[in-house]
Design a protein around this motif. Structure first.
Motif, short mmCIF file in Angstrom:
data_model
loop_
_atom_site.label_atom_id
_atom_site.label_comp_id
_atom_site.label_asym_id
_atom_site.label_seq_id
_atom_site.Cartn_x
_atom_site.Cartn_y
_atom_site.Cartn_z
N GLU A 129 -4.16 -4.28 -11.87
CA GLU A 129 -3.54 -5.52 -11.53
C GLU A 129 -3.91 -6.23 -12.67
N GLN B 24 0.84 -8.51 -5.90
CA GLN B 24 0.64 -9.81 -5.48
C GLN B 24 0.92 -10.62 -6.85
N ARG C 99 -8.44 -18.91 -2.34
CA ARG C 99 -7.29 -18.63 -3.26
C ARG C 99 -6.36 -19.60 -2.92
N ALA D 2 0.67 -1.28 -0.19
CA ALA D 2 -0.08 -0.09 0.08
C ALA D 2 1.12 1.24 -0.06
N HIS E 109 -5.96 -2.15 -4.10
CA HIS E 109 -4.49 -1.60 -4.22
C HIS E 109 -3.93 -1.38 -2.79
N1 F0G Z 1 -1.79 -4.23 -4.23
C1 F0G Z 1 -2.30 -5.38 -4.43
C2 F0G Z 1 -2.65 -6.02 -5.63
C3 F0G Z 1 -2.41 -6.23 -3.60
O1 F0G Z 1 -2.90 -7.31 -3.34
C4 F0G Z 1 -2.13 -5.68 -1.95
C5 F0G Z 1 -2.31 -6.57 -0.84
C6 F0G Z 1 -1.66 -4.43 -1.84
C7 F0G Z 1 -1.61 -3.66 -3.03
C8 F0G Z 1 -1.47 -3.97 -0.59
O2 F0G Z 1 -0.31 -4.59 0.01
O3 F0G Z 1 -0.82 -5.33 2.09
O4 F0G Z 1 1.53 -4.84 1.82
O5 F0G Z 1 -0.19 -3.08 1.97
N2 F0G Z 1 -3.15 -7.49 -0.63
C9 F0G Z 1 -3.25 -8.37 0.49
C10 F0G Z 1 -4.16 -9.45 0.20
C11 F0G Z 1 -3.68 -7.73 1.45
O6 F0G Z 1 -5.08 -9.90 0.92
O7 F0G Z 1 -4.30 -10.00 -1.00
P1 F0G Z 1 0.06 -4.28 1.65
#
Ligand code: F0G
Length: 485
Positions: free
Chosen positions: A245, A281, A448, A116, A178
């Motif tokens: 994404e 991800q 998933r 994030a 995101h």
């Molecule tokens: N972008 C994507 C595509 C994500 O999948 C995530 C987090 C983030 C940003 C944010 O990253 O957690 O390090 O701040 N995905 C996790 C999930 C929370 O459950 O898929 P982060």
């Protein structure tokens, strides 16, 4: 008994769902669950740190490298000094990018700590870029007005009043995730996460797959200018960026359609805003390529990496920005205490090395293990067509969607209506089959699967056995199996 102070409410929920296991050891795709009796039970982990463990828990070479760095007393934090190791990692990420996309333009790296956070860095960089484009347009209009007829000047000024100050619009696809910080949460579609905080930052517009051009068109704002004595309309840079994404993860495992990707790229090229490809991800090898967007030829102007970049030990993220769009002054406006630290940069470089070794054997392994897992999930779907509605994804980023059970009777229907069915199934699979899976939080009836590239056939068989009995219980509405007690 000591009070529970670290997210006690969440712990209570986990306990109701049978998910409050304490894991005391991890290696590869196995976590050891210490039961109240003191016994340690191995659990196969398909959650994989939400996609951050492409090499598994405590990969021996990553652990050895971390140990060596600590033994050598490498300074982890030496802010505002030269960080050659950050440059090494940036170069390694560039080399892979050049190869996978067949380009040679360098991408500058701005490091951060979490997914994030790197998304927030992208938001800020994109808004700084937009601000400069708005200022340039304003200046050029003013220049033209200096020599324009007075009545036109008046007309232009009346029309343009306030327009140069319109807030930025960020575009992203419906179902996107995101992050959950003040800015990034605005780009996260799930209203439950986003709406309580909508007052905090610029809003995003969520675009349906087939409506990219229409959404960009609807976001247009024009200002008036005078060119050669004539009134003309000029586009104001309102859209600051399009975030996308390559495979939606948290939103339910949806692979981005190649045609939609092309629409986004074309709109960005026409209107001059950057495409931000969020590989937090999907990136770092799990799909059979380092950059998942390379499968569909979507070259981002910005690329965000996080999760697996830390090798399962460090917390690390990075925003890559192509040189032609990079704003060097941004470096003086944005910083973070822990970003670009030696530990995460060194470990990130080792991750890239391990993935790139033997001519990319790890990517081939990800593709092959992903194909084996996908085939196994498809066999479950074939046996239970009324219960499993879809299997999708790419490589080791797969989802299995259950048919909607929310109209069903009894407690299973009730859990489905609360959006908790996926968690009920996760609790059952953990307790009865020692397999760890989770639903995607924004699509809670989709499980998933994001194990490491080392996931074995027998571990996949253990998952399949669990899924088959869960599916049979759903088909037969056998509450007592899935909801003991
Ligand atoms: N972008 C994507 C595509 C994500 O999948 C995530 C987090 C983030 C940003 C944010 O990253 O957690 O390090 O701040 N995905 C996790 C999930 C929370 O459950 O898929 P982060």
């Amino acid at each position: 008994m000591a009070p529970e102070l670290a997210e006690a409410h969440l712990r209570g929920l986990l306990s109701q769902l049978g998910l409050d296991a304490e894991y005391v050891r991890g290696s590869g795709d196995t976590l050891w669950w210490r039961k109240a009796s003191g016994e340690e039970v191995p659990v196969v982990d398909f959650v994989g740190g939400y996609g951050s463990l492409v090499l598994g828990h405590n990969h021996p070479e990553i652990v050895a490298h971390a140990r060596d760095l600590l033994d050598r007393q490498v300074p982890v934090h030496a802010q505002f000094s030269y960080h050659p190791y950050a440059n090494d990692l940036a170069l390694a990420l560039n080399r892979v990018l050049w190869r996978e996309f067949g380009v040679d333009e360098p991408y500058s790296a701005i490091f951060a700590n979490t997914g994030a956070e790197a998304v927030e860095v992208a938001l800020k960089h994109a808004e700084m870029d937009r601000g400069a484009r708005v200022a340039a347009l304003r200046e050029s209009v003013e220049e033209h007005l200096a020599t324009a007829p007075a009545e036109l000047v008046e007309q232009v000024r009346a029309h343009n009043e306030g327009r140069f100050d319109v807030p930025p619009v960020f575009l992203t696809l419906a179902g996107s995730f995101h992050g959950k910080l003040a800015g990034s949460v605005q780009l996260t579609h799930h209203g439950g996460y986003r709406l309580p905080f909508r007052g905090l930052a610029a809003q995003a517009r969520f675009v349906s797959d087939g409506e990219v051009a229409k959404a960009v068109e609807a976001s247009r704002v024009t200002v008036l200018d005078v060119v050669d004595g004539q009134l003309v309309e000029r586009d104001l840079p309102v859209v600051a960026a399009f975030f996308v994404e390559p495979i939606q993860g948290e939103g339910g495992i949806h692979v981005l359609d190649e045609g939609v990707a092309a629409d986004i790229r074309a709109a960005a090229d026409t209107f001059g805003f950057p495409v931000v490809v969020d590989e937090v991800q999907s990136g770092v090898g799990r799909t059979g390529a380092f950059y998942a967007a390379s499968h569909i030829g979507l070259l981002g102007d910005y690329i965000v990496l996080a999760k697996a970049l830390g090798g399962g030990l460090a917390k690390s993220s990075v925003l890559l920005v192509r040189q032609s769009r990079y704003l060097p002054d941004f470096e003086l406006l944005h910083s973070s205490t822990f970003a670009k630290d030696a530990l995460s940069c060194h470990l990130g470089s080792r991750v890239v090395e391990l993935l790139e070794a033997s001519d990319g054997a790890a990517y081939r392994q990800a593709a092959a293990r992903g194909a084996a897992l996908e085939e196994a999930l498809r066999s479950v779907r074939a046996s239970f067509p009324s219960v499993v509605s879809d299997v999708r994804g790419r490589g080791l980023m797969l989802g299995l969607e259950f048919a909607d059970q929310s109209g069903g009777p009894g407690r299973l229907g009730e859990f489905a209506r609360m959006g908790l069915l996926g968690y009920v199934l996760a609790g059952y699979l953990l307790n009865a089959h020692h397999v760890r899976v989770f639903p995607t939080a924004s699509a809670s009836h989709t499980l998933r699967f994001e194990p490491s590239i080392a996931i074995t056939d027998s571990q996949i068989e253990q998952l399949v056995a669990g899924l088959r009995s869960a599916c049979a219980a759903l088909r037969d509405q056998d509450e007592s199996l899935l909801l003991p007690g």
